[in-house]
Design a protein around this motif. Structure first.
Motif, short mmCIF file in Angstrom:
data_model
loop_
_atom_site.label_atom_id
_atom_site.label_comp_id
_atom_site.label_asym_id
_atom_site.label_seq_id
_atom_site.Cartn_x
_atom_site.Cartn_y
_atom_site.Cartn_z
N GLY A 103 0.81 -1.22 0.00
CA GLY A 103 0.00 0.00 0.00
C GLY A 103 0.84 1.26 0.00
O GLY A 103 0.44 2.29 -0.58
N SER A 104 2.01 1.21 0.61
CA SER A 104 2.86 2.42 0.68
C SER A 104 3.31 2.87 -0.70
O SER A 104 3.32 4.07 -1.00
CB SER A 104 4.07 2.16 1.58
N LEU A 105 3.69 1.92 -1.57
CA LEU A 105 4.11 2.29 -2.93
C LEU A 105 2.91 2.77 -3.75
O LEU A 105 3.02 3.74 -4.52
CB LEU A 105 4.78 1.11 -3.63
N ILE A 106 1.78 2.11 -3.59
CA ILE A 106 0.57 2.50 -4.34
C ILE A 106 0.17 3.93 -3.99
O ILE A 106 -0.19 4.72 -4.86
CB ILE A 106 -0.56 1.48 -4.09
N ILE A 107 0.31 4.30 -2.70
CA ILE A 107 0.01 5.67 -2.28
C ILE A 107 0.98 6.68 -2.89
O ILE A 107 0.56 7.71 -3.44
CB ILE A 107 0.02 5.78 -0.74
N THR A 108 2.28 6.43 -2.77
CA THR A 108 3.25 7.42 -3.26
C THR A 108 3.16 7.55 -4.78
O THR A 108 3.31 8.65 -5.32
CB THR A 108 4.68 7.07 -2.83
N GLU A 109 2.89 6.44 -5.48
CA GLU A 109 2.75 6.51 -6.94
C GLU A 109 1.46 7.20 -7.36
O GLU A 109 1.31 7.60 -8.51
CB GLU A 109 2.83 5.10 -7.55
N ALA A 110 0.51 7.34 -6.42
CA ALA A 110 -0.73 8.07 -6.70
C ALA A 110 -0.62 9.54 -6.26
O ALA A 110 -1.61 10.26 -6.27
CB ALA A 110 -1.91 7.40 -5.99
N GLY A 111 0.58 9.93 -5.84
CA GLY A 111 0.81 11.33 -5.46
C GLY A 111 0.61 11.63 -3.99
O GLY A 111 0.58 12.80 -3.60
N GLY A 112 0.46 10.59 -3.16
CA GLY A 112 0.25 10.78 -1.73
C GLY A 112 1.53 10.68 -0.93
O GLY A 112 2.61 10.42 -1.48
N LEU A 113 1.41 10.87 0.37
CA LEU A 113 2.53 10.78 1.29
C LEU A 113 2.23 9.70 2.32
O LEU A 113 1.08 9.48 2.69
CB LEU A 113 2.76 12.11 2.01
#
Length: 314
Positions: A224-234
């Protein structure tokens, strides 16, 4: 398979194959939950034969393609794969086991590949909805064929925030309730579905504006951490630092909301660390007492004196 999924990175393709194999096992088992064998790992922490079967299917698929890679899996730890590989697959075969046992359709399969400690590939598969969340570092995050972006909301008071309640022995519900209250009074709503890997994907998809939880393990958050950062999140810990994978606390969100959540949660990270230190010190003290007590009787007894009959026999 969609056109987008046809162009996946080869390692991600294998992860998708593994996740779908596990999902098929989970879906079959969900049709007859009464036949399910459930064991208790710890109070309120359950594992089923489905967890084990799904994990086995994932490991066989991954190691079949990459036998020289390492594995870190929830149910079997590091007992499979190469022990010293720079490539480590981090696996949760069924995140949301308690939901699954009760027939509540909110659970998922989570698979991440790290290289030298950095997540490179990620898959979270929701078998009940046939939803596939996935990402390759530097290539964006997707849900099925759709590119994911975190929400555009900028005000905390408009935000929907996900969380997870403490449920293990040793967790501090009173501290959590204070944290919950601090967040709840500042946002539009708080939700707790019960599968952290899926919750993180919901941040990436913009369904939530943020998510926070304590007590999580690497297999809960790696994909989930990579999916978030690749979606522009932190994503980080409660003080906003990127060191979260082994910190047992996680905060994720769109950049604007994440920045407003850190001041609310940061005071609680110190309390958590102090409690963990106190527990560790208590365990050390208990161990020292056990050692001391074991040595005590020998001192008090002094030399062993044999009874007359025993002395004659000797």
């Amino acid at each position: 398979m969609s056109s987008q999924q046809a162009n996946l990175h080869p390692m991600l393709n294998i992860a998708v194959k593994a996740a779908r194999a596990a999902g098929a096992i989970i879906n079959r088992a969900s049709l007859d939950l009464d036949a399910l064998k459930v064991n208790t790992k710890a109070p309120n922490d359950f594992v089923t034969e489905v967890d084990h079967a799904a994990e086995q299917a994932i490991i066989e698929t991954l190691l079949g393609a990459y036998p020289d890679h390492g594995i870190l899996a929830e149910e079997t730890g590091r007992t499979h794969g190469a022990k010293h590989s720079e490539f480590i697959w981090i696996i949760d075969p069924l995140d949301g086991t308690t939901n699954f046992i009760h027939g509540l359709p909110m659970y998922c399969v989570s698979i991440a590949l790290t290289h030298r400690g950095v997540v490179q590939q990620a898959v979270v598969y929701d078998p009940t909805r046939n939803d596939l969340f996935y990402a390759t570092k530097g290539r964006g995050a997707f849900l099925n064929d759709k590119r994911l972006r975190v929400s555009k909301r900028t005000r905390l008071s408009d935000s929907l925030v996900g969380t997870g309640f403490p449920y293990r022995r040793g967790d501090n519900p009173k501290r959590y309730l204070k944290m919950f209250e601090a967040v709840m009074t500042e946002v539009a709503g708080v939700r707790r579905p019960g599968a952290a890997a899926l919750d993180l994907c919901y941040v990436a998809a913009g369904y939530y504006d943020a998510f926070f939880e304590t007590g999580l393990q690497p297999w809960d958050v790696a994909a989930g951490s990579l999916i978030i950062t690749e979606a522009g999140g932190l994503i980080g810990n409660f003080t906003g630092e990127s060191d979260f994978l082994h910190q047992r606390e996680v905060l994720a969100g769109s950049p604007k909301i994440y920045g407003q959540m850190v001041p609310i949660l940061a005071p609680f990270t110190r309390v958590i660390k102090e409690e963990e230190r106190a527990v560790a010190e208590e365990k050390q003290a208990t161990a020292a007492e056990v050692v001391a007590k074991a040595a005590e009787p020998a001192k008090k007894r002094g030399p062993v004196r044999l009874k007359k009959g025993e002395a004659d026999a000797a």
